[in-house]
Design an enzyme around this catalytic site. Structure first.
Site, mmCIF file in Angstrom:
data_model
loop_
_atom_site.group_PDB
_atom_site.id
_atom_site.type_symbol
_atom_site.label_atom_id
_atom_site.label_comp_id
_atom_site.label_asym_id
_atom_site.label_seq_id
_atom_site.Cartn_x
_atom_site.Cartn_y
_atom_site.Cartn_z
ATOM 1 N N SER A 1 0.816 -1.220 0.000
ATOM 2 C CA SER A 1 0.000 0.000 0.000
ATOM 3 C C SER A 1 0.845 1.263 0.000
ATOM 4 C CB SER A 1 -0.877 0.033 1.250
ATOM 5 O OG SER A 1 -1.858 -0.951 1.202
ATOM 6 N N HIS B 1 -0.095 -1.935 -7.481
ATOM 7 C CA HIS B 1 -0.972 -1.650 -6.342
ATOM 8 C C HIS B 1 -2.445 -1.655 -6.761
ATOM 9 C CE1 HIS B 1 -2.364 1.379 -3.063
ATOM 10 N NE2 HIS B 1 -2.531 0.147 -2.652
ATOM 11 N N GLU C 1 -2.069 1.192 -9.421
ATOM 12 C CA GLU C 1 -0.910 2.097 -9.458
ATOM 13 C C GLU C 1 0.317 1.250 -9.803
ATOM 14 O OE1 GLU C 1 -1.453 5.799 -6.387
ATOM 15 O OE2 GLU C 1 -1.153 3.844 -5.472
ATOM 16 N N ASN D 1 -3.058 6.571 -1.774
ATOM 17 C CA ASN D 1 -3.077 6.426 -0.308
ATOM 18 C C ASN D 1 -2.511 7.641 0.411
ATOM 19 O OD1 ASN D 1 -4.404 4.023 -0.153
ATOM 20 N ND2 ASN D 1 -2.566 2.755 -0.101
HETATM 21 N N1 CAA Z 1 -16.082 -8.126 -3.863
HETATM 22 C C1 CAA Z 1 -16.523 -8.210 -5.122
HETATM 23 N N2 CAA Z 1 -17.522 -7.441 -5.617
HETATM 24 C C2 CAA Z 1 -18.115 -6.602 -4.763
HETATM 25 C C3 CAA Z 1 -17.728 -6.484 -3.425
HETATM 26 C C4 CAA Z 1 -16.649 -7.305 -2.982
HETATM 27 N N3 CAA Z 1 -16.176 -7.249 -1.734
HETATM 28 N N4 CAA Z 1 -18.502 -5.546 -2.827
HETATM 29 C C5 CAA Z 1 -19.356 -5.108 -3.763
HETATM 30 N N5 CAA Z 1 -19.130 -5.736 -4.931
HETATM 31 C C6 CAA Z 1 -19.820 -5.479 -6.214
HETATM 32 C C7 CAA Z 1 -21.277 -5.838 -6.147
HETATM 33 O O1 CAA Z 1 -21.504 -7.184 -6.483
HETATM 34 C C8 CAA Z 1 -21.868 -4.885 -7.183
HETATM 35 O O2 CAA Z 1 -21.636 -5.412 -8.478
HETATM 36 P P1 CAA Z 1 -22.600 -5.041 -9.734
HETATM 37 O O3 CAA Z 1 -22.406 -3.587 -10.006
HETATM 38 O O4 CAA Z 1 -22.065 -5.922 -10.821
HETATM 39 O O5 CAA Z 1 -23.986 -5.382 -9.304
HETATM 40 C C9 CAA Z 1 -21.005 -3.632 -7.065
HETATM 41 O O6 CAA Z 1 -19.776 -4.070 -6.459
HETATM 42 C C10 CAA Z 1 -21.678 -2.578 -6.202
HETATM 43 O O7 CAA Z 1 -21.954 -3.190 -4.954
HETATM 44 P P2 CAA Z 1 -23.186 -2.840 -4.027
HETATM 45 O O8 CAA Z 1 -24.265 -2.214 -4.849
HETATM 46 O O9 CAA Z 1 -23.520 -4.025 -3.195
HETATM 47 O O10 CAA Z 1 -22.595 -1.836 -2.973
HETATM 48 P P3 CAA Z 1 -22.046 -0.368 -3.189
HETATM 49 O O11 CAA Z 1 -22.838 0.388 -4.176
HETATM 50 O O12 CAA Z 1 -21.828 0.185 -1.832
HETATM 51 O O13 CAA Z 1 -20.613 -0.584 -3.849
HETATM 52 C C11 CAA Z 1 -18.293 -0.547 -3.427
HETATM 53 C C12 CAA Z 1 -19.599 -1.281 -3.184
HETATM 54 C C13 CAA Z 1 -17.963 -0.547 -4.907
HETATM 55 C C14 CAA Z 1 -17.212 -1.297 -2.669
HETATM 56 C C15 CAA Z 1 -18.443 0.917 -2.934
HETATM 57 O O14 CAA Z 1 -18.910 0.892 -1.614
HETATM 58 C C16 CAA Z 1 -17.173 1.695 -2.999
HETATM 59 O O15 CAA Z 1 -16.757 2.161 -4.045
HETATM 60 N N6 CAA Z 1 -16.499 1.866 -1.849
HETATM 61 C C17 CAA Z 1 -15.237 2.555 -1.784
HETATM 62 C C18 CAA Z 1 -14.117 1.598 -2.118
HETATM 63 C C19 CAA Z 1 -12.765 2.246 -2.038
HETATM 64 O O16 CAA Z 1 -12.593 3.431 -1.878
HETATM 65 N N7 CAA Z 1 -11.714 1.396 -2.128
HETATM 66 C C20 CAA Z 1 -10.360 1.815 -1.992
HETATM 67 C C21 CAA Z 1 -9.847 1.424 -0.620
HETATM 68 S S1 CAA Z 1 -8.186 1.955 -0.354
HETATM 69 C C22 CAA Z 1 -7.258 0.786 -1.085
HETATM 70 O O17 CAA Z 1 -7.724 -0.202 -1.581
HETATM 71 C C23 CAA Z 1 -5.786 1.007 -1.115
HETATM 72 C C24 CAA Z 1 -4.979 0.545 0.028
HETATM 73 O O18 CAA Z 1 -3.800 0.272 -0.199
HETATM 74 C C25 CAA Z 1 -5.491 0.488 1.419
HETATM 75 P P1 NAD Z 2 -4.919 -9.514 4.900
HETATM 76 O O1 NAD Z 2 -4.606 -9.385 6.354
HETATM 77 O O2 NAD Z 2 -6.343 -9.668 4.498
HETATM 78 O O3 NAD Z 2 -4.124 -10.739 4.245
HETATM 79 C C1 NAD Z 2 -2.747 -10.927 4.361
HETATM 80 C C2 NAD Z 2 -2.476 -12.400 4.126
HETATM 81 O O4 NAD Z 2 -1.054 -12.618 4.072
HETATM 82 C C3 NAD Z 2 -3.020 -13.306 5.247
HETATM 83 O O5 NAD Z 2 -3.888 -14.277 4.714
HETATM 84 C C4 NAD Z 2 -1.759 -13.931 5.836
HETATM 85 O O6 NAD Z 2 -1.932 -15.251 6.335
HETATM 86 C C5 NAD Z 2 -0.830 -13.891 4.624
HETATM 87 N N1 NAD Z 2 0.577 -14.066 4.988
HETATM 88 C C6 NAD Z 2 1.238 -13.606 6.075
HETATM 89 N N2 NAD Z 2 2.515 -14.023 6.059
HETATM 90 C C7 NAD Z 2 2.664 -14.771 4.929
HETATM 91 C C8 NAD Z 2 3.748 -15.479 4.347
HETATM 92 N N3 NAD Z 2 4.948 -15.532 4.956
HETATM 93 N N4 NAD Z 2 3.551 -16.154 3.194
HETATM 94 C C9 NAD Z 2 2.322 -16.134 2.587
HETATM 95 N N5 NAD Z 2 1.253 -15.471 3.087
HETATM 96 C C10 NAD Z 2 1.433 -14.808 4.251
HETATM 97 O O7 NAD Z 2 -4.273 -8.248 4.212
HETATM 98 P P2 NAD Z 2 -4.679 -7.531 2.834
HETATM 99 O O8 NAD Z 2 -5.655 -6.465 3.138
HETATM 100 O O9 NAD Z 2 -4.957 -8.569 1.830
HETATM 101 O O10 NAD Z 2 -3.310 -6.795 2.484
HETATM 102 C C11 NAD Z 2 -2.237 -7.474 1.834
HETATM 103 C C12 NAD Z 2 -1.299 -6.446 1.217
HETATM 104 O O11 NAD Z 2 -2.059 -5.659 0.284
HETATM 105 C C13 NAD Z 2 -0.687 -5.455 2.200
HETATM 106 O O12 NAD Z 2 0.595 -5.104 1.754
HETATM 107 C C14 NAD Z 2 -1.649 -4.272 2.129
HETATM 108 O O13 NAD Z 2 -1.064 -3.075 2.535
HETATM 109 C C15 NAD Z 2 -1.951 -4.276 0.631
HETATM 110 N N6 NAD Z 2 -3.224 -3.626 0.256
HETATM 111 C C16 NAD Z 2 -4.310 -3.700 1.064
HETATM 112 C C17 NAD Z 2 -5.488 -3.086 0.673
HETATM 113 C C18 NAD Z 2 -6.717 -3.138 1.535
HETATM 114 O O14 NAD Z 2 -7.643 -2.340 1.296
HETATM 115 N N7 NAD Z 2 -6.813 -4.018 2.503
HETATM 116 C C19 NAD Z 2 -5.551 -2.417 -0.558
HETATM 117 C C20 NAD Z 2 -4.413 -2.390 -1.388
HETATM 118 C C21 NAD Z 2 -3.237 -2.988 -0.955
#
Ligand code: CAA
Ligand code: NAD
Length: 284
Positions: free
Chosen positions: A120, A141, A153, A191
């Site tokens: 991330s 990413h 990304e 992020n």
């Molecule tokens: N897995 C697979 N498909 C999913 C799902 C999941 N977990 N959750 C929802 N969906 C699908 C649904 O089946 C639906 O599909 P269709 O359009 O084909 O019918 C669609 O997504 C919309 O779902 P819903 O109508 O049930 O729900 P919603 O309108 O709330 O949409 C969402 C769900 C798309 C997740 C929406 O809530 C959203 O965009 N949320 C924000 C997500 C976001 O910002 N993600 C980035 C997180 S940060 C990150 O990832 C980076 C990091 O490194 C941490």
């Molecule tokens: P998660 O906690 O759901 O899953 C991580 C998995 O890694 C677990 O199933 C764990 O058992 C496994 N693991 C740990 N040590 C391991 C090893 N030695 N060998 C193989 N598997 C091992 O976490 P996540 O949300 O899937 O995040 C995974 C990566 O993706 C992180 O680097 C996170 O920052 C990145 N990421 C997360 C998100 C998010 O929204 N959660 C979005 C983009 C990127």
């Protein structure tokens, strides 16, 4: 370079989603985690997602079965990576863990393999230093939930070759995603902007300005976000979020990135959001 087989290391939230989109795009996938229960959980997430798509009439049951059939599960890194063209790692967001995992992958992967991390926001250059081939190493990413979110990304490390970037750009397109190439920096682009916004929502809650539902309603209705920042925190995983925020804080040394005490306390209590059943909301 023709890609046929992809290994995904880590079968959690992201690894399962990445494995699903790779298999849906026709690639053979080796999905690896450290325990059978974890790969089983990953496979059941994929199965549930595909059933939802089938129920909506967007895929036939036979195609869904074929997608599941393209994914093989492994508990050993050497076995999972030895015959694949691309390796995508999605283990916990911890630098030491990622380096250990990559050192093991490096020993077993084909010389021609492309090595990609789904971190991330950790340094691609530093993770690549655990391998003997930083020119073949890159950040790929994905965003959560992977089957839905369009963006990838693409991040170069210090030594990433142009050829590696081109292979990953082409793969991103084949997976039905849109890639943006961004320079390496803590949190990359999305992020760097998104996670501090979520962090600020937790400060707002910590200060008692509004309830979680009110904060989320505010950002949905007032800023047109699809879900509120606290619901998004629960979706991402509070443990992952804390790791990302902590990394921004350590790297930039700027107090604006400090994580709130409430987030630390919740993670210490095992409240990781949706994946543990409890976060800012209750999913049990
Ligand atoms: N897995 C697979 N498909 C999913 C799902 C999941 N977990 N959750 C929802 N969906 C699908 C649904 O089946 C639906 O599909 P269709 O359009 O084909 O019918 C669609 O997504 C919309 O779902 P819903 O109508 O049930 O729900 P919603 O309108 O709330 O949409 C969402 C769900 C798309 C997740 C929406 O809530 C959203 O965009 N949320 C924000 C997500 C976001 O910002 N993600 C980035 C997180 S940060 C990150 O990832 C980076 C990091 O490194 C941490
Ligand atoms: P998660 O906690 O759901 O899953 C991580 C998995 O890694 C677990 O199933 C764990 O058992 C496994 N693991 C740990 N040590 C391991 C090893 N030695 N060998 C193989 N598997 C091992 O976490 P996540 O949300 O899937 O995040 C995974 C990566 O993706 C992180 O680097 C996170 O920052 C990145 N990421 C997360 C998100 C998010 O929204 N959660 C979005 C983009 C990127």
């Amino acid at each position: 370079m023709e890609i046929k087989k992809i290994a995904v290391i880590g079968a959690g939230l992201m690894g399962s989603g990445i494995a699903q989109v790779c298999a849906q795009s026709g690639f053979e996938v080796n999905l690896m985690d450290v325990e059978q229960a974890f790969v089983d959980r990953g496979m059941s997430i994929i199965d549930k997602n595909l059933k939802r798509v089938v129920d909506k009439g967007k895929m036939s049951a036979a195609d869904a079965e074929a997608v599941m059939g393209r994914i093989k599960c492994f508990l050993s890194i050497p076995e999972a990576v030895s015959d694949v063209d691309v390796i995508i790692e999605a283990v916990f967001e911890k630098m030491e863990l990622k380096k250990n995992v990559w050192a093991e992958i490096d020993k077993a992967a084909k010389a021609s393999a492309i090595l990609a991390t789904n971190t991330s926001g950790l340094s691609i250059t530093e993770i690549a230093s655990a391998t003997s081939r930083p020119e073949s190493y890159i950040g790929m990413h994905f965003f959560n939930p992977v089957p839905v979110m369009k963006l990838v990304e693409i991040i170069r490390g210090y030594a990433t070759s142009d050829a590696t970037v081109e292979v990953i750009k082409a793969l991103t397109g084949k997976l039905g995603k849109i890639g943006i190439e961004v320079k390496e920096a803590p949190g990359f682009v999305v992020n760097r902007i998104l996670v501090p916004m979520i962090n600020e929502a937790i400060f707002v809650l910590q200060e008692g300005l509004a309830t979680p539902a009110e904060i989320d309603e505010g950002m949905k209705l007032g800023a047109n976000h699809p879900i509120g920042p606290l619901a998004l925190a629960d979706l991402v995983g509070l443990d992952t979020l804390l790791n990302v925020q902590q990394h921004l804080y350590e790297e930039f040394g700027d107090s604006k990135y400090r994580p709130p005490a409430l987030l630390k306390k919740m993670v210490r209590a095992g409240c990781f959001g949706r994946k543990s059943g409890k976060g800012f909301y209750d999913y049990t």
